[in-house]
Design an enzyme around this catalytic site. Structure first.
Site, PDB file in Angstrom:
ATOM      1  N   ASP A   1     -46.456 -71.944  39.454  1.00  0.00           N
ATOM      2  CA  ASP A   1     -45.277 -72.138  38.591  1.00  0.00           C
ATOM      3  C   ASP A   1     -45.424 -73.378  37.699  1.00  0.00           C
ATOM      4  O   ASP A   1     -45.118 -73.335  36.504  1.00  0.00           O
ATOM      5  CB  ASP A   1     -44.003 -72.288  39.448  1.00  0.00           C
ATOM      6  CG  ASP A   1     -43.469 -70.944  39.922  1.00  0.00           C
ATOM      7  OD1 ASP A   1     -43.820 -69.909  39.318  1.00  0.00           O
ATOM      8  OD2 ASP A   1     -42.701 -70.930  40.903  1.00  0.00           O
TER       9      ASP A   1
ATOM     10  N   LYS B   1     -40.326 -68.476  48.874  1.00  0.00           N
ATOM     11  CA  LYS B   1     -41.433 -69.374  48.506  1.00  0.00           C
ATOM     12  C   LYS B   1     -41.713 -70.449  49.562  1.00  0.00           C
ATOM     13  O   LYS B   1     -42.871 -70.772  49.821  1.00  0.00           O
ATOM     14  CB  LYS B   1     -41.155 -70.031  47.157  1.00  0.00           C
ATOM     15  CG  LYS B   1     -41.267 -69.044  46.001  1.00  0.00           C
ATOM     16  CD  LYS B   1     -41.077 -69.729  44.659  1.00  0.00           C
ATOM     17  CE  LYS B   1     -41.122 -68.672  43.547  1.00  0.00           C
ATOM     18  NZ  LYS B   1     -40.990 -69.256  42.214  1.00  0.00           N
TER      19      LYS B   1
HETATM   20  P1  NAP Z   1     -32.590 -71.740  43.908  1.00  0.00           P
HETATM   21  O1  NAP Z   1     -33.648 -72.261  44.820  1.00  0.00           O
HETATM   22  O2  NAP Z   1     -31.588 -70.780  44.428  1.00  0.00           O
HETATM   23  O3  NAP Z   1     -31.828 -73.042  43.320  1.00  0.00           O
HETATM   24  C1  NAP Z   1     -30.706 -72.885  42.492  1.00  0.00           C
HETATM   25  C2  NAP Z   1     -30.327 -74.222  41.842  1.00  0.00           C
HETATM   26  O4  NAP Z   1     -29.257 -73.966  40.912  1.00  0.00           O
HETATM   27  C3  NAP Z   1     -29.816 -75.281  42.824  1.00  0.00           C
HETATM   28  O5  NAP Z   1     -30.198 -76.552  42.364  1.00  0.00           O
HETATM   29  C4  NAP Z   1     -28.287 -75.120  42.723  1.00  0.00           C
HETATM   30  O6  NAP Z   1     -27.571 -76.292  43.001  1.00  0.00           O
HETATM   31  C5  NAP Z   1     -28.135 -74.799  41.253  1.00  0.00           C
HETATM   32  N1  NAP Z   1     -26.898 -74.076  40.930  1.00  0.00           N
HETATM   33  C6  NAP Z   1     -26.648 -72.779  41.185  1.00  0.00           C
HETATM   34  N2  NAP Z   1     -25.419 -72.447  40.714  1.00  0.00           N
HETATM   35  C7  NAP Z   1     -24.896 -73.584  40.172  1.00  0.00           C
HETATM   36  C8  NAP Z   1     -23.660 -73.889  39.532  1.00  0.00           C
HETATM   37  N3  NAP Z   1     -22.697 -72.982  39.353  1.00  0.00           N
HETATM   38  N4  NAP Z   1     -23.477 -75.149  39.089  1.00  0.00           N
HETATM   39  C9  NAP Z   1     -24.434 -76.086  39.258  1.00  0.00           C
HETATM   40  N5  NAP Z   1     -25.628 -75.860  39.851  1.00  0.00           N
HETATM   41  C10 NAP Z   1     -25.850 -74.614  40.305  1.00  0.00           C
HETATM   42  O7  NAP Z   1     -33.229 -71.021  42.613  1.00  0.00           O
HETATM   43  P2  NAP Z   1     -34.672 -71.336  41.977  1.00  0.00           P
HETATM   44  O8  NAP Z   1     -35.709 -70.540  42.656  1.00  0.00           O
HETATM   45  O9  NAP Z   1     -34.845 -72.819  41.907  1.00  0.00           O
HETATM   46  O10 NAP Z   1     -34.504 -70.706  40.505  1.00  0.00           O
HETATM   47  C11 NAP Z   1     -33.731 -71.372  39.511  1.00  0.00           C
HETATM   48  C12 NAP Z   1     -33.817 -70.592  38.202  1.00  0.00           C
HETATM   49  O11 NAP Z   1     -35.140 -70.644  37.675  1.00  0.00           O
HETATM   50  C13 NAP Z   1     -33.487 -69.107  38.346  1.00  0.00           C
HETATM   51  O12 NAP Z   1     -32.682 -68.718  37.248  1.00  0.00           O
HETATM   52  C14 NAP Z   1     -34.840 -68.419  38.287  1.00  0.00           C
HETATM   53  O13 NAP Z   1     -34.762 -67.118  37.759  1.00  0.00           O
HETATM   54  C15 NAP Z   1     -35.582 -69.344  37.321  1.00  0.00           C
HETATM   55  N6  NAP Z   1     -37.062 -69.294  37.481  1.00  0.00           N
HETATM   56  C16 NAP Z   1     -37.812 -68.900  36.410  1.00  0.00           C
HETATM   57  C17 NAP Z   1     -39.195 -68.867  36.509  1.00  0.00           C
HETATM   58  C18 NAP Z   1     -40.011 -68.448  35.313  1.00  0.00           C
HETATM   59  O14 NAP Z   1     -41.203 -68.102  35.485  1.00  0.00           O
HETATM   60  N7  NAP Z   1     -39.485 -68.496  34.115  1.00  0.00           N
HETATM   61  C19 NAP Z   1     -39.833 -69.225  37.711  1.00  0.00           C
HETATM   62  C20 NAP Z   1     -39.044 -69.631  38.805  1.00  0.00           C
HETATM   63  C21 NAP Z   1     -37.650 -69.655  38.662  1.00  0.00           C
HETATM   64  P3  NAP Z   1     -27.136 -76.669  44.536  1.00  0.00           P
HETATM   65  O15 NAP Z   1     -28.351 -77.302  45.153  1.00  0.00           O
HETATM   66  O16 NAP Z   1     -26.016 -77.622  44.345  1.00  0.00           O
HETATM   67  O17 NAP Z   1     -26.733 -75.386  45.200  1.00  0.00           O
END
Ligand code: NAP
Length: 282
Positions: free
Chosen positions: A103, A66
């Site tokens: 989003d 993205k």
């Molecule tokens: P991302 O950019 O990889 O960010 C992941 C986030 O999760 C970071 O803040 C990370 O913290 C945190 N994290 C991961 N593992 C962790 C753990 N064990 N303990 C604490 N924090 C943890 O992912 P993203 O794109 O933001 O997506 C996040 C979620 O939203 C995903 O599950 C995705 O499927 C969902 N999503 C859904 C939609 C929808 O339409 N429903 C749209 C977009 C995303 P750090 O910074 O400390 O690493």
């Protein structure tokens, strides 16, 4: 002639976007195809150019591209101008790329219209500071909450977002353990921890009986965050299915000038996979 669209990501096999857009196309009687393309970060530039050359009219963008596509796009429009992350690209006749982000609008539409959750004047907490949080913060601030807090395991990432978006509204950053001892009106889980079945150590005081708990993640069963919220007294629990379908409808609207009805698609999508196959246009 059939207009071609698609979604790019890595990995991409799990994506529900092809099925959602096929259902939209059937419903609106539009002649489009929609495919999933697995593209590695190193190949992004080359592969996007190839898709454009092959005649793709537009594509969605998912993890991990993205922010990279926001750099690659010739112009940013709509919410992407603020959040600097792109989930919807429109390809112009001359091959130039316009990047938008649906989003935030998708989340807002699900919260306000589908779930009847009010946001103005409320205390909102986002857990996580990754790409999804970047996409939704500007839209949430436009809804004029009393305060928007971003808590993240890595505090620097939350601070960066709070600094960047501070000009749009009252946004603050903190770590999980620094969260004040108060329930929020709305808690949004935007961490990806649940994908590995984990729930980070969130303080239980963030949840009260009136708190709306919204997990951006979605699954056929209860997600780990919502199980945790239920165990700590949460009663209003929602998964991100609605956001998924609403952000797709916003993309479809950008490309085709018609917003599909989302209610029926959302209902079909939540069916078990064997039943869903029966619901796909034949
Ligand atoms: P991302 O950019 O990889 O960010 C992941 C986030 O999760 C970071 O803040 C990370 O913290 C945190 N994290 C991961 N593992 C962790 C753990 N064990 N303990 C604490 N924090 C943890 O992912 P993203 O794109 O933001 O997506 C996040 C979620 O939203 C995903 O599950 C995705 O499927 C969902 N999503 C859904 C939609 C929808 O339409 N429903 C749209 C977009 C995303 P750090 O910074 O400390 O690493």
């Amino acid at each position: 002639m059939t207009d071609r669209y698609g979604v790019i990501g890595h990995p991409i096999a799990h994506s529900k976007s092809p099925i959602i857009h096929q259902l939209f196309a059937k419903q609106t009687k539009q002649d489009i195809s929609y495919e999933a393309f697995d593209i590695r970060p190193d190949d992004l530039d080359k592969e996007v150019r190839r898709l454009v050359k092959d005649g793709l009219r537009g594509f969605n963008v998912t993890v991990p591209h993205k922010e990279a596509i926001a750099e690659l796009a010739d112009v940013l429009v709509g919410q992407a101008l603020r959040c600097k992350a792109v989930n919807t690209v429109t390809v112009a006749e001359d091959g130039t790329l316009a990047g938008d982000n649906t989003d935030g609008l998708g989340l807002l539409r699900d919260l306000r219209r589908n779930l009847r959750v009010s946001l103005a004047g409320e205390l909102i907490l986002i857990l996580g500071a990754g790409g999804a949080t970047r996409g939704i913060v500007p839209a949430l601030l436009e809804a004029e909450p009393a305060e928007l807090k971003i808590a993240n395991r890595t505090s620097e990432r939350a601070e960066l977002l709070a600094d960047e978006f501070g000009e749009y509204g009252p946004v603050q950053a903190c770590t999980f353990d620094a969260l004040e001892q108060q329930p929020f009106d709305l808690v949004i889980n935007a961490t990806s921890a649940g994908l590995r079945g984990e729930t980070p150590p969130f303080p239980s005081s963030i949840i009260g009986p009136d708190t709306v708990c919204y997990d951006l993640s979605y699954a056929m069963s209860e997600t780990p965050f919502l199980s945790w919220a239920r165990e700590h007294g949460g009663e209003n629990l929602y998964q991100g299915w609605g956001m998924l379908v609403e952000q797709a409808a916003e993309s479809f609207m950008i490309w085709r000038g018609e917003r599909p009805d989302t209610e029926d698609v959302l209902r079909r999508l939540r069916r078990p996979p064997d039943k869903l196959a029966l619901a796909v246009p034949g």
